[in-house]
Write an enzyme that holds these catalytic residues in place. Structure first.
Site, PDB file in Angstrom:
ATOM      1  N   GLY A  25       0.769  -1.241   0.000  1.00 49.72           N
ATOM      2  CA  GLY A  25       0.000   0.000   0.000  1.00 49.72           C
ATOM      3  C   GLY A  25       0.799   1.289   0.000  1.00 49.72           C
ATOM      4  N   GLU A  46       4.018  -6.779   1.677  1.00 45.72           N
ATOM      5  CA  GLU A  46       3.708  -7.058   0.267  1.00 45.72           C
ATOM      6  C   GLU A  46       3.674  -5.794  -0.581  1.00 45.72           C
ATOM      7  OE1 GLU A  46       0.774 -10.781   1.396  1.00 45.72           O
ATOM      8  OE2 GLU A  46      -0.067  -8.808   0.972  1.00 45.72           O
ATOM      9  N   PRO A  47       4.783  -5.091  -0.687  1.00 48.54           N
ATOM     10  CA  PRO A  47       4.762  -3.893  -1.534  1.00 48.54           C
ATOM     11  C   PRO A  47       4.695  -4.278  -3.012  1.00 48.54           C
ATOM     12  CG  PRO A  47       6.976  -4.277  -0.671  1.00 48.54           C
ATOM     13  CD  PRO A  47       6.099  -5.350  -0.091  1.00 48.54           C
ATOM     14  N   ARG A  66       3.280  -1.528  -5.873  1.00 49.82           N
ATOM     15  CA  ARG A  66       3.455  -0.258  -6.577  1.00 49.82           C
ATOM     16  C   ARG A  66       4.789   0.425  -6.254  1.00 49.82           C
ATOM     17  NH1 ARG A  66      -1.111   2.963  -7.848  1.00 49.82           N
ATOM     18  NH2 ARG A  66      -2.221   1.866  -6.199  1.00 49.82           N
ATOM     19  N   TYR A 124      -9.820   5.428 -12.035  1.00 49.06           N
ATOM     20  CA  TYR A 124      -9.670   6.081 -10.716  1.00 49.06           C
ATOM     21  C   TYR A 124      -9.491   7.587 -10.835  1.00 49.06           C
ATOM     22  CZ  TYR A 124      -7.909   1.289 -10.092  1.00 49.06           C
ATOM     23  OH  TYR A 124      -7.728  -0.062 -10.134  1.00 49.06           O
ATOM     24  N   CYS A 173     -12.269   4.681 -28.826  1.00 47.44           N
ATOM     25  CA  CYS A 173     -13.491   5.366 -29.239  1.00 47.44           C
ATOM     26  C   CYS A 173     -14.386   5.658 -28.045  1.00 47.44           C
ATOM     27  CB  CYS A 173     -14.212   4.518 -30.271  1.00 47.44           C
ATOM     28  SG  CYS A 173     -13.312   4.572 -31.798  1.00 47.44           S
ATOM     29  N   GLU A 174     -13.899   6.483 -27.144  1.00 49.96           N
ATOM     30  CA  GLU A 174     -14.657   6.893 -25.964  1.00 49.96           C
ATOM     31  C   GLU A 174     -14.207   8.305 -25.611  1.00 49.96           C
ATOM     32  OE1 GLU A 174     -15.697   4.547 -22.862  1.00 49.96           O
ATOM     33  OE2 GLU A 174     -15.310   2.643 -23.841  1.00 49.96           O
ATOM     34  N   TYR A 226       0.471  -1.427 -12.219  1.00 53.03           N
ATOM     35  CA  TYR A 226      -0.953  -1.431 -12.583  1.00 53.03           C
ATOM     36  C   TYR A 226      -1.208  -0.810 -13.958  1.00 53.03           C
ATOM     37  CZ  TYR A 226      -1.232  -2.582  -7.637  1.00 53.03           C
ATOM     38  OH  TYR A 226      -1.050  -3.189  -6.415  1.00 53.03           O
TER      39      TYR A 226
HETATM   40  N1  LLP Z   1      -1.282  -7.075  -0.715  1.00 47.48           N
HETATM   41  C1  LLP Z   1      -2.599  -7.186  -0.947  1.00 47.48           C
HETATM   42  C2  LLP Z   1      -3.386  -8.185  -0.238  1.00 47.48           C
HETATM   43  C3  LLP Z   1      -3.224  -6.338  -1.899  1.00 47.48           C
HETATM   44  O1  LLP Z   1      -4.523  -6.442  -2.118  1.00 47.48           O
HETATM   45  C4  LLP Z   1      -2.448  -5.368  -2.584  1.00 47.48           C
HETATM   46  C5  LLP Z   1      -3.059  -4.476  -3.582  1.00 47.48           C
HETATM   47  C6  LLP Z   1      -1.064  -5.301  -2.310  1.00 47.48           C
HETATM   48  C7  LLP Z   1      -0.524  -6.168  -1.367  1.00 47.48           C
HETATM   49  C8  LLP Z   1      -0.142  -4.334  -3.012  1.00 47.48           C
HETATM   50  O2  LLP Z   1      -0.468  -3.016  -2.801  1.00 47.48           O
HETATM   51  P1  LLP Z   1       0.527  -1.869  -3.351  1.00 47.48           P
HETATM   52  O3  LLP Z   1       1.804  -1.954  -2.566  1.00 47.48           O
HETATM   53  O4  LLP Z   1       0.754  -2.116  -4.785  1.00 47.48           O
HETATM   54  O5  LLP Z   1      -0.232  -0.618  -3.103  1.00 47.48           O
HETATM   55  N2  LLP Z   1      -5.289  -1.212  -9.384  1.00 47.48           N
HETATM   56  C9  LLP Z   1      -5.150  -0.217  -8.329  1.00 47.48           C
HETATM   57  C10 LLP Z   1      -4.440  -0.788  -7.131  1.00 47.48           C
HETATM   58  C11 LLP Z   1      -5.128  -1.989  -6.536  1.00 47.48           C
HETATM   59  C12 LLP Z   1      -4.350  -2.598  -5.389  1.00 47.48           C
HETATM   60  C13 LLP Z   1      -5.004  -3.844  -4.909  1.00 47.48           C
HETATM   61  N3  LLP Z   1      -4.292  -4.526  -3.869  1.00 47.48           N
HETATM   62  C14 LLP Z   1      -4.423   0.986  -8.891  1.00 47.48           C
HETATM   63  O6  LLP Z   1      -4.051   0.976 -10.059  1.00 47.48           O
HETATM   64  O7  LLP Z   1      -4.224   1.971  -8.191  1.00 47.48           O
END
Ligand code: LLP
Length: 434
Positions: free
Chosen positions: A242, A284-285, A287, A328, A355-356, A384
């Protein structure tokens, strides 16, 4: 403002020692470019801080941010594991050489086929999100399977509502507040071949404030105390990912080092205050490892002025390769790769080619005067983007080119028109012989 490790030389944008305009010429556009060294630096930061501050831990890269064989190949060599959420991600992680015991299988509705595949592959841990899932794992397993229970700590992180995951109405996890997490964990012992190892949470994505993570840590460690009182050990604590990154100049993320330092120091003090056995920590990073390592290169096509309204600069990509802008209302920065240090004099809306009307990648950005043929780089597209791309309008998903020390090579090859139509067949539905 440039993010990641981008620089400018002779008006040209440089990524991983490569000239972005030359990459566009060599590989064509639209093109995802991935700075491997930048990704390694981010990943190493997480691993190194944890090694020093909390050795009993694993960094599981969240595959959903960007899953392909090459990324696992890079990350497993740095000691990371993987979080996967589908059979396809699991398959790719295994192909990329991830060690099965370092794979954590998440997801709120894993299918029978996925669970069977994961059991057969020997994944390290299932992060269980329903009773049905537990039954299926128990049925398919012929030896004990490690299980974490996904709990919802009820933390409202300040981010887009679609990517918050721990609000009271979330589809993910069992709520701590209403007692369902407690009840579910107490039932785990009734299933054969299931070993309860601990609890997992993930409060959302693109979060900047350390306080959100601290509140989650407090709630999770309080919950561990509750179980310890019942004589149940919680050996592992998964805090999810996150951590936010730069998309626009106003974004103020911490570095991966600082995010991790803050998290582990807060966790250690939370453990001390509660006098609990330190659990193994999983983070669990996603992004924050790959996001700023990626850019997308486009060729500017038509530049169209609507008098007294706006000027559209249309590029050869769009919502098929960047669905985030529409989904988003995500905001981005961009650089004209062939005029990277020229003054930003004109305002443009960067339109995609789908086409949107809503297919706008950036709605209003000041850039140097654009002409058709210019190469535009949109920044922070490593997470993503490729993973959420589609063939909408039968556009090909762009290839991914990795760059490092002035060298470039495909990480994901281009899709051809044949690839797009490969699985199409004309269904035979009549009895008549064709
Ligand atoms: N662990 C779990 C259980 C998750 O659901 C997620 C992301 C992560 C780790 C990794 O989170 P991060 O470090 O990448 O923030 N498609 C959206 C983001 C959806 C994230 C879903 N879960 C976007 O493009 O912003």
């Amino acid at each position: 403002m440039l993010f990641g490790d981008l620089s400018v030389k002779k008006h040209r944008l440089i990524i991983g020692g490569c000239d972005a305009v030359a990459l566009a010429k060599q590989y064509g556009t639209p093109l995802y470019v991935f700075d491997a060294a930048r990704c390694e630096k981010n990943a190493r930061a997480y691993v190194d801080i944890l090694k020093r501050e909390y050795p009993d831990s694993t960094v599981c890269y969240a595959s959903k941010a960007f899953s392909c064989i090459g990324i696992y190949n890079i990350l497993k060599s740095l000691g990371l594991g993987a979080d996967v959420v589908s059979g396809g991600e699991l398959y790719t992680a295994l192909k990329g050489g991830m060690d099965p015991p370092n794979i954590y299988f998440h997801g709120n509705n894993k299918t029978e086929r996925e669970i069977k595949f994961a059991v057969e592959s020997g994944v390290g841990c299932f992060v269980v999100d329903s009773e049905r899932e537990l039954e299926l794992i128990s049925d398919f397993a012929d030896k004990p399977q490690n299980v974490l229970v996904r709990v919802n700590p009820g933390v409202e992180a300040h981010t887009h509502s679609f990517i918050q995951t721990a609000t009271p109405d979330s589809k993910f996890g069992f709520s701590i507040a209403d007692g369902s997490a407690r009840e579910f964990i107490l039932s785990v012992g009734n299933y054969k071949n299931i070993k309860f190892c601990g609890i997992a949470c993930h409060i959302g994505s693109q979060i900047f404030e350390p306080q959100s993570f601290e509140i989650a840590i407090d709630k999770m460690t309080d919950f561990i105390v509750e179980f310890n009182k019942l004589g149940i050990r919680v050996e592992r604590l998964d805090l999810g990912g996150g951590y936010g990154i730069h998309y626009i100049a106003e974004d103020k993320p911490l570095t991966p080092e600082d995010y991790m330092l803050n998290t582990v120091r807060y966790l250690k003090s939370a453990i001390e205050r509660r006098k609990i056995n330190p659990p193994k920590l999983i983070v669990e990073p996603g992004r924050s490892i790959v996001g700023e390592a990626g850019i997308t290169l486009y060729t500017v096509g038509s530049v169209k002025n609507i008098k007294n309204v706006k000027t559209y600069a249309a590029v050869d990509g769009g919502m098929f390769e960047n669905p985030r802008a529409m989904l988003y209302s995500a905001r981005y920065s961009a650089v004209v790769a062939d005029k990277a240090d020229m003054p930003a004099t004109d305002e443009y809306s960067i339109a995609g080619k789908c086409c949107e009307s809503g297919d706008i990648i950036i709605d209003g950005i000041k850039l140097p005067k654009l002409s058709s043929g210019d190469i535009l780089a949109v920044l922070s597209t490593g997470a993503y983007h490729y993973s959420m791309a589609s063939n909408y309008n039968r556009n090909a998903v762009p290839p991914v080119v990795a760059v490092k020390n002035g060298k470039s090579a495909y990480m994901v090859k281009p899709q051809t028109y044949e690839d797009i139509a490969r699985n199409d067949v004309i269904p035979v539905l009549s009895e008549e012989k064709q």
